[in-house]
Design an enzyme around this catalytic site. Sequence first.
Site, PDB file in Angstrom:
ATOM      1  N   TYR A   1       0.838  -1.207   0.000  1.00  0.00           N
ATOM      2  CA  TYR A   1       0.000   0.000   0.000  1.00  0.00           C
ATOM      3  C   TYR A   1       0.879   1.264   0.000  1.00  0.00           C
ATOM      4  O   TYR A   1       0.429   2.335  -0.377  1.00  0.00           O
ATOM      5  CB  TYR A   1      -0.862   0.068   1.273  1.00  0.00           C
ATOM      6  CG  TYR A   1      -2.113  -0.801   1.304  1.00  0.00           C
ATOM      7  CD1 TYR A   1      -2.361  -1.773   0.338  1.00  0.00           C
ATOM      8  CD2 TYR A   1      -3.054  -0.634   2.325  1.00  0.00           C
ATOM      9  CE1 TYR A   1      -3.501  -2.558   0.402  1.00  0.00           C
ATOM     10  CE2 TYR A   1      -4.206  -1.409   2.381  1.00  0.00           C
ATOM     11  CZ  TYR A   1      -4.428  -2.378   1.424  1.00  0.00           C
ATOM     12  OH  TYR A   1      -5.560  -3.149   1.499  1.00  0.00           O
TER      13      TYR A   1
ATOM     14  N   CYS B   1      -2.099  -1.549  10.028  1.00  0.00           N
ATOM     15  CA  CYS B   1      -1.246  -1.028   8.965  1.00  0.00           C
ATOM     16  C   CYS B   1      -1.103   0.478   9.174  1.00  0.00           C
ATOM     17  O   CYS B   1      -2.102   1.198   9.208  1.00  0.00           O
ATOM     18  CB  CYS B   1      -1.924  -1.326   7.628  1.00  0.00           C
ATOM     19  SG  CYS B   1      -1.150  -0.571   6.210  1.00  0.00           S
TER      20      CYS B   1
ATOM     21  N   CYS C   1       6.005   0.567  10.369  1.00  0.00           N
ATOM     22  CA  CYS C   1       5.271  -0.278   9.413  1.00  0.00           C
ATOM     23  C   CYS C   1       5.102  -1.628  10.088  1.00  0.00           C
ATOM     24  O   CYS C   1       6.074  -2.171  10.638  1.00  0.00           O
ATOM     25  CB  CYS C   1       6.078  -0.407   8.121  1.00  0.00           C
ATOM     26  SG  CYS C   1       5.407  -1.658   6.990  1.00  0.00           S
TER      27      CYS C   1
HETATM   28  N1  DGL Z   1       2.122  -3.004   6.858  1.00  0.00           N
HETATM   29  C1  DGL Z   1       1.874  -1.736   6.359  1.00  0.00           C
HETATM   30  C2  DGL Z   1       2.186  -0.572   7.249  1.00  0.00           C
HETATM   31  O1  DGL Z   1       2.147  -0.744   8.444  1.00  0.00           O
HETATM   32  C3  DGL Z   1       1.744  -1.489   4.896  1.00  0.00           C
HETATM   33  C4  DGL Z   1       2.962  -1.632   4.117  1.00  0.00           C
HETATM   34  C5  DGL Z   1       2.685  -1.561   2.648  1.00  0.00           C
HETATM   35  O2  DGL Z   1       1.777  -2.254   2.203  1.00  0.00           O
HETATM   36  O3  DGL Z   1       3.396  -0.820   1.970  1.00  0.00           O
HETATM   37  O4  DGL Z   1       2.443   0.501   6.783  1.00  0.00           O
END
Ligand code: DGL
Length: 234
Positions: A43, A74, A184
């Site tokens: 994302y 996330c 993340c």
């Molecule tokens: N696990 C995610 C976060 O905490 C998203 C990472 C991604 O999909 O780029 O930002």
Amino acid sequence: MNNKAPIGIFDSGVGGTSIWKEIHKQLPHEATIYLADSINAPYGNKTKEEILSLCIKNTEHLISLGCKIIIIACNTATTNAITYLRNHYQIAFIGIEPAIKPAALMSKTSSIGILATKGTLSSELFVETSKALALNIKITEVVGEGLVKLIENGEIASPQTTVLLKKYLEPMLAANIDYLVLGCSHYPYLIEQLKKLLPDNIQIIDSGQAVARQTQLVLSSNDLLSTSLIKTKT
Ligand code: DGL
């Protein structure tokens, strides 16, 4: 809403299982549904509009499965979409944000590092929070470009991952940080690798336990905590 209903958790992929683990540890009586949107991962490089539309889809799916609360496991999704989701759905949302505040409060060198996605670091929510803290502390922000993909592929300890981590830690080490914030939910899976590359005086901090504590608080204040052990069919 039934207190035996499941807790819904979503992330762009497997990263949010680092949050799920904490939820399961702190709230072992709760049933959970984990939605990994791996087909749309990562994302982190998507536009705010794209992230929002994926979050709406995930939310509606978890609501249709009867969840009593939704954890956005996330940082990228939380920082870009939680305000909209809270304004448009009745269900309670718990979000995850980089733990820069506790790190800033504990730092003795007055210098902390944050490793997160482009989507998180450029979000309004993150920019506002860090601006307020940056008055007293130096924050070295680094985009962990490519790391989510490698983790999704199970390449936690591959040479490519090590090369990227070394590169991303360089400016932080030069800035004499004593706290590294993992912004993340995928990155806790890199802690072992990071420890090998960091001097002992640098602490690594993530938000998993705080999210689980907040979930417990919100469920309890809404009388939604499950009290009995879930029976699994054998
Ligand atoms: N696990 C995610 C976060 O905490 C998203 C990472 C991604 O999909 O780029 O930002």
